[in-house]
Design a protein around this motif. Structure first.
Motif, PDB file in Angstrom:
ATOM      1  N   THR A 255       0.805  -1.195  -0.120  1.00  0.00           N
ATOM      2  CA  THR A 255      -0.041  -0.075   0.033  1.00  0.00           C
ATOM      3  C   THR A 255       0.864   1.165  -0.090  1.00  0.00           C
ATOM      4  OG1 THR A 255      -0.168  -0.152   2.442  1.00  0.00           O
ATOM      5  CG2 THR A 255      -1.961  -1.092   1.125  1.00  0.00           C
ATOM      6  N   VAL A 256       2.074   1.240  -0.196  1.00  0.00           N
ATOM      7  CA  VAL A 256       3.036   2.185  -0.158  1.00  0.00           C
ATOM      8  C   VAL A 256       2.560   3.595  -1.165  1.00  0.00           C
ATOM      9  CG1 VAL A 256       4.994   1.329   0.838  1.00  0.00           C
ATOM     10  CG2 VAL A 256       4.554   1.321  -1.738  1.00  0.00           C
ATOM     11  N   SER A 257       2.861   4.694  -0.743  1.00  0.00           N
ATOM     12  CA  SER A 257       2.644   5.832  -1.448  1.00  0.00           C
ATOM     13  C   SER A 257       3.489   6.993  -0.983  1.00  0.00           C
ATOM     14  CB  SER A 257       1.291   6.209  -1.826  1.00  0.00           C
ATOM     15  OG  SER A 257       0.696   6.657  -0.473  1.00  0.00           O
ATOM     16  N   PHE A 258       3.432   8.058  -1.790  1.00  0.00           N
ATOM     17  CA  PHE A 258       4.117   9.347  -1.363  1.00  0.00           C
ATOM     18  C   PHE A 258       3.421  10.172  -0.488  1.00  0.00           C
ATOM     19  CE2 PHE A 258       6.887   9.053  -5.498  1.00  0.00           C
ATOM     20  CZ  PHE A 258       7.793   8.289  -5.054  1.00  0.00           C
ATOM     21  N   ASP A 259       3.646  10.368   0.623  1.00  0.00           N
ATOM     22  CA  ASP A 259       2.966  11.252   1.423  1.00  0.00           C
ATOM     23  C   ASP A 259       3.850  12.063   2.631  1.00  0.00           C
ATOM     24  OD1 ASP A 259       0.834  12.623   2.674  1.00  0.00           O
ATOM     25  OD2 ASP A 259      -0.166  10.885   3.016  1.00  0.00           O
ATOM     26  N   LEU A 260       3.410  12.903   3.314  1.00  0.00           N
ATOM     27  CA  LEU A 260       4.365  13.338   4.473  1.00  0.00           C
ATOM     28  C   LEU A 260       4.345  12.079   5.407  1.00  0.00           C
ATOM     29  CD1 LEU A 260       2.419  16.829   5.154  1.00  0.00           C
ATOM     30  CD2 LEU A 260       4.496  16.179   3.806  1.00  0.00           C
ATOM     31  N   PRO A 261       5.617  11.948   6.075  1.00  0.00           N
ATOM     32  CA  PRO A 261       5.800  10.972   7.028  1.00  0.00           C
ATOM     33  C   PRO A 261       4.892  10.814   8.308  1.00  0.00           C
ATOM     34  CG  PRO A 261       7.535  12.636   7.005  1.00  0.00           C
ATOM     35  CD  PRO A 261       6.835  13.151   6.015  1.00  0.00           C
ATOM     36  N   ILE A 262       4.502  11.975   8.555  1.00  0.00           N
ATOM     37  CA  ILE A 262       3.665  12.084   9.663  1.00  0.00           C
ATOM     38  C   ILE A 262       2.243  11.316   9.527  1.00  0.00           C
ATOM     39  CG2 ILE A 262       4.577  14.136  10.855  1.00  0.00           C
ATOM     40  CD1 ILE A 262       2.319  15.821   9.627  1.00  0.00           C
ATOM     41  N   ARG A 263       1.985  11.026   8.393  1.00  0.00           N
ATOM     42  CA  ARG A 263       0.710  10.175   8.230  1.00  0.00           C
ATOM     43  C   ARG A 263       0.804   8.791   8.659  1.00  0.00           C
ATOM     44  NH1 ARG A 263      -4.219  10.424   5.159  1.00  0.00           N
ATOM     45  NH2 ARG A 263      -4.198  12.488   6.137  1.00  0.00           N
ATOM     46  N   ASP A 264       2.141   8.264   8.585  1.00  0.00           N
ATOM     47  CA  ASP A 264       2.179   6.986   9.187  1.00  0.00           C
ATOM     48  C   ASP A 264       2.299   7.144  10.721  1.00  0.00           C
ATOM     49  OD1 ASP A 264       2.336   5.239   6.982  1.00  0.00           O
ATOM     50  OD2 ASP A 264       4.461   5.561   6.573  1.00  0.00           O
ATOM     51  N   LEU A 265       2.736   8.236  11.173  1.00  0.00           N
ATOM     52  CA  LEU A 265       2.851   8.369  12.543  1.00  0.00           C
ATOM     53  C   LEU A 265       1.451   8.419  13.097  1.00  0.00           C
ATOM     54  CD1 LEU A 265       5.688   9.147  11.937  1.00  0.00           C
ATOM     55  CD2 LEU A 265       5.722  10.584  13.996  1.00  0.00           C
ATOM     56  N   ARG A 266       0.456   9.141  12.583  1.00  0.00           N
ATOM     57  CA  ARG A 266      -0.963   9.384  13.033  1.00  0.00           C
ATOM     58  C   ARG A 266      -1.351   7.882  12.995  1.00  0.00           C
ATOM     59  NH1 ARG A 266      -5.509   8.151  10.203  1.00  0.00           N
ATOM     60  NH2 ARG A 266      -4.998   9.306   8.485  1.00  0.00           N
ATOM     61  N   LYS A 267      -1.430   7.162  11.826  1.00  0.00           N
ATOM     62  CA  LYS A 267      -2.033   5.967  11.914  1.00  0.00           C
ATOM     63  C   LYS A 267      -1.531   4.953  12.866  1.00  0.00           C
ATOM     64  CE  LYS A 267      -3.667   6.004   6.898  1.00  0.00           C
ATOM     65  NZ  LYS A 267      -3.536   5.152   5.557  1.00  0.00           N
TER      66      LYS A 267
END
Length: 353
Positions: A255-267
């Motif tokens: 499911t990888v995509s480009f995004d701000l790294p903090i999106r993974d932190l929130r999830k």
């Protein structure tokens, strides 16, 4: 150490295979694996069901993993090449074993099949502080190592950079629409509680959008677009392992995509705190500090993360479960979600101030 396969735990999609179904999957694997230069001794179905299918292929050289990717081909090619980029670079993700033609995958019917190194290890226990710190450091290492990945020519780029405002708007609109479904169920306690409380949280979602647009969000997106990093989008205990080598391995990159790294932190952070029913400052700080020990964030970047965490994602998921997936949900579950959103809002607003 216990053995684990390099695939996301998709127990929600699992069901018990009949002997006939299992044999059919084994036969499929035996057909597919002929595209690789390996000497197979036996085949074991690790994960069946409707989603990704995983086999452990025992060979004379040791076990390897065969996986049927359950993603559209273009998305699959983006993630397959991303994983290969990281593995070649030395990031601890399972390496991809090319087939006899030197290609990273084999297409059979509508699906792509990939063979990976088999990783031995154990899942992390997030109630143990050492494991919690380890898994957050692994996420930071994944983000930093992924900078520089560009898919090969002809493969579309999958990115969520700059799209958060649209995501917020869509979710708020859906929560409004679900009020109409709730009104059609006057005898359902869940629906009646939703009608009584929903407007407060829909408004909070809209307020969060305004705060995001007033933050440094667009500036940071512009910076990251120049040298993007990957976000895993589904990081957690099901997709990471403490290997027998004592190192963290990141697995299942479908499911990888480009995004701000903090999106993974929130999830990663918010669902974990949600399981306790309280806002645990100590656990929150342990996770954030561990991540920042590898990849520090500026005050402005942390503010964007806190704002994103304010959006009622967990509440949204419960309501969607009820009205979209038609899962029977108890009034008490919704009440708990409302209570946690209030606790979370108070804590995050203090951090932002």
């Amino acid at each position: 150490m216990e053995e684990n396969n390099p695939i996301q735990d998709e127990t929600a999609e699992e069901y018990a295979l009949t002997p006939e179904e299992e044999q059919k999957l084994i036969s499929l694997a035996e057909t597919i694996i002929k595209n690789w230069e390996v000497n197979v001794t036996s085949v074991e179905v690790v994960q069946g069901g409707q989603m990704a299918i995983v086999w452990k292929i025992h060979t004379t050289e040791g076990p390897i993993c065969l996986k049927r990717i359950h993603r559209p081909e273009k998305k699959a090619l983006f993630s397959i090449n991303a994983q290969n980029y990281l593995a070649v670079k030395g990031m601890r993700v399972p390496g991809i074993i090319p087939n006899k033609n030197g290609v990273l995958y084999t297409k059979h019917g509508p699906f792509l099949f990939v063979v990976y190194d088999w990783i031995e290890g154990r899942p992390f226990e997030l109630t143990v502080q050492e494991d919690l710190e380890f898994i957050m450091k692994g996420l930071a290492e994944f983000h930093t190592a992924s900078i520089g990945y560009r898919p090969p020519e002809g493969i579309p780029i999958f990115t969520k950079l700059g799209r958060w405002p649209n995501h917020y708007i869509k979710r708020c609109q859906q929560m409004e629409t679900w009020k109409l479904l709730a009104q059609s169920q006057p005898d359902d306690p869940f629906s009646q509680l939703y009608l009584a409380e929903a407007d407060t949280f829909i408004q909070e979602g809209r307020d969060t959008l305004k705060r995001l647009l007033d933050s440094e969000y667009r500036e940071w997106v512009g910076t990251v677009k120049a040298t993007p990093n990957l976000c895993h989008q589904d990081y957690g205990t099901g997709n990471s392992l403490l290997g027998n080598d004592g190192q963290i391995w990141v697995i299942d990159l479908d499911t990888v995509s480009f995004d701000l790294p903090i999106r993974d932190l929130r999830k990663m952070i918010i669902p974990l705190l949600d399981t306790t029913g309280v806002w645990n400052d100590e656990q929150f700080n342990i996770m954030l500090n561990a991540y920042e020990s590898i990849s520090p964030l500026t005050d402005g970047q942390k503010e964007i993360m806190f704002i994103d965490m304010l959006f009622p994602y967990e509440l949204y998921d419960i309501i969607r479960e009820k009205y979209v997936r038609k899962t029977p949900m108890l009034e008490a579950e919704l009440a708990e979600a409302f209570a946690y959103e209030r606790i979370k809002s108070e804590a995050l607003n203090q951090l932002i101030r």
